[in-house]
Design a protein around this motif. Structure first.
Motif, PDB file in Angstrom:
ATOM      1  N   GLY A  47       0.796  -1.222   0.000  1.00 19.02           N
ATOM      2  CA  GLY A  47       0.000   0.000   0.000  1.00 19.02           C
ATOM      3  C   GLY A  47       0.831   1.276   0.000  1.00 19.02           C
ATOM      4  N   ASN A  48       1.954   1.248   0.713  1.00 23.51           N
ATOM      5  CA  ASN A  48       2.807   2.439   0.764  1.00 23.51           C
ATOM      6  C   ASN A  48       3.435   2.751  -0.595  1.00 23.51           C
ATOM      7  N   THR A  49       3.830   1.719  -1.317  1.00 25.19           N
ATOM      8  CA  THR A  49       4.403   1.914  -2.653  1.00 25.19           C
ATOM      9  C   THR A  49       3.362   2.468  -3.609  1.00 25.19           C
ATOM     10  N   ILE A  50       2.151   1.958  -3.528  1.00 25.17           N
ATOM     11  CA  ILE A  50       1.063   2.424  -4.388  1.00 25.17           C
ATOM     12  C   ILE A  50       0.739   3.880  -4.086  1.00 25.17           C
ATOM     13  N   LYS A  51       0.653   4.219  -2.798  1.00 19.95           N
ATOM     14  CA  LYS A  51       0.343   5.601  -2.418  1.00 19.95           C
ATOM     15  C   LYS A  51       1.459   6.562  -2.826  1.00 19.95           C
ATOM     16  N   ALA A  52       2.713   6.133  -2.728  1.00 23.23           N
ATOM     17  CA  ALA A  52       3.837   6.984  -3.128  1.00 23.23           C
ATOM     18  C   ALA A  52       3.825   7.231  -4.635  1.00 23.23           C
ATOM     19  N   ALA A  53       3.538   6.174  -5.409  1.00 20.67           N
ATOM     20  CA  ALA A  53       3.467   6.325  -6.867  1.00 20.67           C
ATOM     21  C   ALA A  53       2.304   7.234  -7.250  1.00 20.67           C
ATOM     22  N   HIS A  54       1.171   7.089  -6.565  1.00 19.10           N
ATOM     23  CA  HIS A  54       0.006   7.932  -6.822  1.00 19.10           C
ATOM     24  C   HIS A  54       0.331   9.397  -6.520  1.00 19.10           C
ATOM     25  N   ARG A  55       0.956   9.638  -5.377  1.00 22.83           N
ATOM     26  CA  ARG A  55       1.301  11.004  -4.971  1.00 22.83           C
ATOM     27  C   ARG A  55       2.252  11.647  -5.986  1.00 22.83           C
ATOM     28  N   LYS A  56       3.231  10.890  -6.449  1.00 15.64           N
ATOM     29  CA  LYS A  56       4.207  11.403  -7.418  1.00 15.64           C
ATOM     30  C   LYS A  56       3.514  11.815  -8.721  1.00 15.64           C
ATOM     31  N   LEU A  57       2.611  10.967  -9.214  1.00 15.12           N
ATOM     32  CA  LEU A  57       1.903  11.283 -10.456  1.00 15.12           C
ATOM     33  C   LEU A  57       0.925  12.434 -10.282  1.00 15.12           C
ATOM     34  N   MET A  58       0.290  12.519  -9.121  1.00 13.96           N
ATOM     35  CA  MET A  58      -0.676  13.592  -8.899  1.00 13.96           C
ATOM     36  C   MET A  58       0.008  14.952  -8.763  1.00 13.96           C
ATOM     37  N   VAL A  59       1.214  14.978  -8.222  1.00 12.72           N
ATOM     38  CA  VAL A  59       1.964  16.242  -8.165  1.00 12.72           C
ATOM     39  C   VAL A  59       2.232  16.735  -9.583  1.00 12.72           C
ATOM     40  N   LEU A  60       2.536  15.825 -10.482  1.00 14.01           N
ATOM     41  CA  LEU A  60       2.836  16.203 -11.865  1.00 14.01           C
ATOM     42  C   LEU A  60       1.592  16.514 -12.685  1.00 14.01           C
ATOM     43  N   ASN A  61       0.466  15.859 -12.386  1.00 11.38           N
ATOM     44  CA  ASN A  61      -0.717  15.946 -13.251  1.00 11.38           C
ATOM     45  C   ASN A  61      -1.950  16.538 -12.580  1.00 11.38           C
ATOM     46  N   HIS A  62      -1.797  17.215 -11.476  1.00 16.36           N
ATOM     47  CA  HIS A  62      -2.970  17.744 -10.781  1.00 16.36           C
ATOM     48  C   HIS A  62      -3.614  18.865 -11.594  1.00 16.36           C
ATOM     49  N   PRO A  63      -4.940  18.860 -11.711  1.00 20.19           N
ATOM     50  CA  PRO A  63      -5.623  19.892 -12.503  1.00 20.19           C
ATOM     51  C   PRO A  63      -5.370  21.320 -12.013  1.00 20.19           C
ATOM     52  N   ASP A  64      -5.183  21.511 -10.707  1.00 20.58           N
ATOM     53  CA  ASP A  64      -4.900  22.850 -10.197  1.00 20.58           C
ATOM     54  C   ASP A  64      -3.525  23.353 -10.625  1.00 20.58           C
ATOM     55  N   GLY A  65      -2.650  22.442 -10.988  1.00 18.15           N
ATOM     56  CA  GLY A  65      -1.313  22.812 -11.438  1.00 18.15           C
ATOM     57  C   GLY A  65      -1.172  22.802 -12.945  1.00 18.15           C
ATOM     58  N   GLY A  66      -2.285  22.773 -13.653  1.00 21.71           N
ATOM     59  CA  GLY A  66      -2.243  22.783 -15.112  1.00 21.71           C
ATOM     60  C   GLY A  66      -2.318  21.416 -15.744  1.00 21.71           C
ATOM     61  N   GLY A  67      -2.533  20.375 -14.954  1.00 21.21           N
ATOM     62  CA  GLY A  67      -2.635  19.025 -15.489  1.00 21.21           C
ATOM     63  C   GLY A  67      -4.021  18.723 -16.021  1.00 21.21           C
ATOM     64  N   SER A  68      -4.133  17.564 -16.599  1.00 23.86           N
ATOM     65  CA  SER A  68      -5.390  17.131 -17.206  1.00 23.86           C
ATOM     66  C   SER A  68      -6.323  16.525 -16.166  1.00 23.86           C
ATOM     67  N   ALA A  78      -6.808   4.217 -10.769  1.00 21.53           N
ATOM     68  CA  ALA A  78      -5.796   3.185 -10.678  1.00 21.53           C
ATOM     69  C   ALA A  78      -5.412   2.911  -9.226  1.00 21.53           C
ATOM     70  N   LYS A  79      -5.235   3.972  -8.439  1.00 24.93           N
ATOM     71  CA  LYS A  79      -4.915   3.802  -7.014  1.00 24.93           C
ATOM     72  C   LYS A  79      -6.038   3.075  -6.299  1.00 24.93           C
ATOM     73  N   ASP A  80      -7.286   3.493  -6.539  1.00 23.88           N
ATOM     74  CA  ASP A  80      -8.425   2.853  -5.878  1.00 23.88           C
ATOM     75  C   ASP A  80      -8.543   1.381  -6.252  1.00 23.88           C
ATOM     76  N   THR A  81      -8.311   1.075  -7.523  1.00 23.21           N
ATOM     77  CA  THR A  81      -8.394  -0.309  -7.993  1.00 23.21           C
ATOM     78  C   THR A  81      -7.368  -1.198  -7.293  1.00 23.21           C
ATOM     79  N   LEU A  82      -6.138  -0.705  -7.177  1.00 20.88           N
ATOM     80  CA  LEU A  82      -5.093  -1.522  -6.559  1.00 20.88           C
ATOM     81  C   LEU A  82      -5.281  -1.638  -5.054  1.00 20.88           C
ATOM     82  N   LEU A  83      -5.714  -0.573  -4.406  1.00 22.48           N
ATOM     83  CA  LEU A  83      -5.883  -0.636  -2.950  1.00 22.48           C
ATOM     84  C   LEU A  83      -7.096  -1.478  -2.552  1.00 22.48           C
ATOM     85  N   LYS A  84      -8.143  -1.483  -3.378  1.00 24.48           N
ATOM     86  CA  LYS A  84      -9.321  -2.316  -3.080  1.00 24.48           C
ATOM     87  C   LYS A  84      -9.014  -3.794  -3.180  1.00 24.48           C
ATOM     88  N   SER A  85      -8.131  -4.160  -4.100  1.00 29.83           N
ATOM     89  CA  SER A  85      -7.865  -5.571  -4.356  1.00 29.83           C
ATOM     90  C   SER A  85      -6.778  -6.136  -3.445  1.00 29.83           C
TER      91      SER A  85
END
Length: 86
Positions: A47-68, A78-85
């Motif tokens: 779970g920690n690896t998944i959350k770290a990867a999610h956080r890294k991608l969200m910093v780069l792609n967050h809509p408030d920062g100009g991301g999609s 993707a994060k929800d899918t992996l954490l649920k399973s």
């Protein structure tokens, strides 16, 4: 850029390496395999690896920062899918 380089690019001789991106669109509903490709984590990641990867991608792609918004939605899914399973 010289004329030789320009001609190589036009003939597509310049880009001879393999394609490293995922070919294909998003599946509905998102599969574990697809979620792992989006977050760039291995099978069986904790779970920690998944959350770290999610956080890294969200910093780069967050809509408030100009991301999609679409990309941010898929990263969250993707994060929800992996954490649920787990």
């Amino acid at each position: 850029m010289g004329i030789r380089t320009y001609r190589k690019i036009k003939r597509k001789e310049f880009f001879t390496g393999p394609k490293t991106f995922y070919k294909g669109g998003f599946e509905m509903p998102m599969t574990r395999r697809e979620a792992q490709l989006i977050l760039n984590v291995r099978e069986g990641a904790d779970g920690n690896t998944i959350k770290a990867a999610h956080r890294k991608l969200m910093v780069l792609n967050h809509p408030d920062g100009g991301g999609s918004t679409y990309v941010a939605t898929k990263v969250n899914e993707a994060k929800d899918t992996l954490l649920k399973s787990m």
